[in-house]
Design an enzyme around this catalytic site. Sequence first.
Site, short mmCIF file in Angstrom:
data_model
loop_
_atom_site.label_atom_id
_atom_site.label_comp_id
_atom_site.label_asym_id
_atom_site.label_seq_id
_atom_site.Cartn_x
_atom_site.Cartn_y
_atom_site.Cartn_z
N TRP A 293 -27.41 -6.87 89.49
CA TRP A 293 -26.67 -5.64 89.77
C TRP A 293 -25.33 -5.65 89.04
O TRP A 293 -24.91 -4.63 88.50
CB TRP A 293 -26.48 -5.42 91.27
CG TRP A 293 -27.79 -5.05 91.91
CD1 TRP A 293 -28.48 -5.77 92.84
CD2 TRP A 293 -28.59 -3.89 91.63
NE1 TRP A 293 -29.66 -5.13 93.16
CE2 TRP A 293 -29.75 -3.98 92.44
CE3 TRP A 293 -28.45 -2.79 90.78
CZ2 TRP A 293 -30.75 -3.00 92.41
CZ3 TRP A 293 -29.45 -1.82 90.75
CH2 TRP A 293 -30.58 -1.94 91.56
N ASP B 5 -19.26 -3.75 94.86
CA ASP B 5 -20.54 -3.13 95.20
C ASP B 5 -21.02 -3.80 96.50
O ASP B 5 -21.43 -4.96 96.49
CB ASP B 5 -21.53 -3.38 94.05
CG ASP B 5 -22.90 -2.76 94.32
OD1 ASP B 5 -23.15 -2.32 95.46
OD2 ASP B 5 -23.72 -2.72 93.38
N LYS C 176 -29.82 0.26 102.21
CA LYS C 176 -30.04 -1.14 102.53
C LYS C 176 -29.69 -1.38 103.99
O LYS C 176 -30.51 -1.78 104.79
CB LYS C 176 -29.18 -2.06 101.66
CG LYS C 176 -29.60 -2.34 100.21
CD LYS C 176 -30.38 -1.30 99.53
CE LYS C 176 -30.89 -1.65 98.15
NZ LYS C 176 -29.93 -1.70 97.07
C1 LIG Z 1 -29.90 -1.38 95.69
C2 LIG Z 1 -28.66 -1.74 94.98
C3 LIG Z 1 -28.14 -0.93 93.97
C4 LIG Z 1 -28.81 0.34 93.50
O1 LIG Z 1 -28.54 1.35 94.36
P1 LIG Z 1 -29.08 2.84 94.14
O2 LIG Z 1 -28.73 3.50 95.41
O3 LIG Z 1 -30.55 2.75 93.87
O4 LIG Z 1 -28.35 3.41 92.98
C5 LIG Z 1 -26.95 -1.32 93.38
N1 LIG Z 1 -26.30 -2.44 93.77
C6 LIG Z 1 -26.79 -3.24 94.73
C7 LIG Z 1 -26.04 -4.46 95.13
C8 LIG Z 1 -27.97 -2.91 95.37
O5 LIG Z 1 -28.46 -3.70 96.34
#
Ligand SMILES: *Cc1c(COP(=O)(O)O)cnc(C)c1O
Length: 363
Positions: free
Chosen positions: A107, A176, A200
């Site tokens: 990511w 993030d 998530k």
């Molecule tokens: C799932 C995830 C993403 C992607 O998120 P989207 O909502 O599909 O854009 C980005 N960063 C992390 C850490 C993730 O777990």
Amino acid sequence: MFDRRVFNFAPGPATLPEEVLKQAADEMLNWNGLGMGVMEVSHRGKPFMACYEETLSDLRELMNIPDSYAVLFLQGGAIGENAAIPMNLMPLAKNGPKADFVVTGIWGEKSVKEAAKYGQAHVAASSANTGFTSIPDQKNWQLSDDAAYVHICSNETVGGVEFQQVPKVSKPLVADVSSNILSRVFDINDFGVLFGGAQKNIGPAGLSIVIVRKDLLGHAMPITPMVWDWAKQAESDSMLNTPPTYSIYLAGLVFKWLKRQGGVAAMEKQNIAKSNLLYSTIDSSGLFASKVDESCRSRMNVTFYLKDEKLNEAFVEGAAKQGLMNIKGHKSVGGMRASIYNAMPMAGVQALVEYMKEFERGC
Ligand SMILES: *Cc1c(COP(=O)(O)O)cnc(C)c1O
């Protein structure tokens, strides 16, 4: 085919609390006595605005978000924010658009790639050389003097690598938090920005959350799409366009559920207990093992592998037969991954651990 709910270890979209789903089902056709569902009402009408305000204030309460931070409910996911962040923040750099990145998984790699479209995306440190099983020692980070911010991914969902301490840096820290928001107590003051998708650890896909220190607002590049201009969204209750109303409503139900569980500190305790049970089972086994450094093992996404790879398929199939679903690892990592977000009860982890022991005995 199941006639009951299974334990769903999917990484995202992920399992939601049963109580929340039941309430949403009950209210689907007639919400608050309106004779309509929440999906069918105006986002600017009083009933939805009340739901939005309450969802926002519950999130502020759960995460103890100071007034000096704006909370935005946007769309486009964390991946959208990978573009929005440099567009909103890179102009703060003194010698042209630039940011530092500490990369601990795929990511983070994606964030670098996207940011590079808008300015200089400088990799200050990376654990790619370990196969993303560790976090580079902060002493060796090569941070730039002229970067606008430092980007990290607080929990790498694919590799199962999580910062156990929030690093202190002199520039605004952008994190993030897609896969560990609300799973552990954060001091919001340690961050310039926290962002993530909801699917998530919060609710359904379609909602992305940005928590941003207000003094960082108002510097967006002129090319920034209006819906991703944080300052404009902050002035407009995140309603420059129609927000994902159902996702916000469901996130609101999850926030109420979290409050009933005792809030984030109580969830953190439970997440420690759940992940400890799984890691201790892995560590004491002859068949299973983890590649991730003990110092940064994720509490949310427990990655592990079978020392005999030929058994992978049988392990996954046997698990599914018992209603232990989606434990296969990401294709880039292989092996297994059990995602055990807030909504995964201890009983789910216990059932997985029992199955792992039984499987090993049968080998
Ligand atoms: C799932 C995830 C993403 C992607 O998120 P989207 O909502 O599909 O854009 C980005 N960063 C992390 C850490 C993730 O777990």
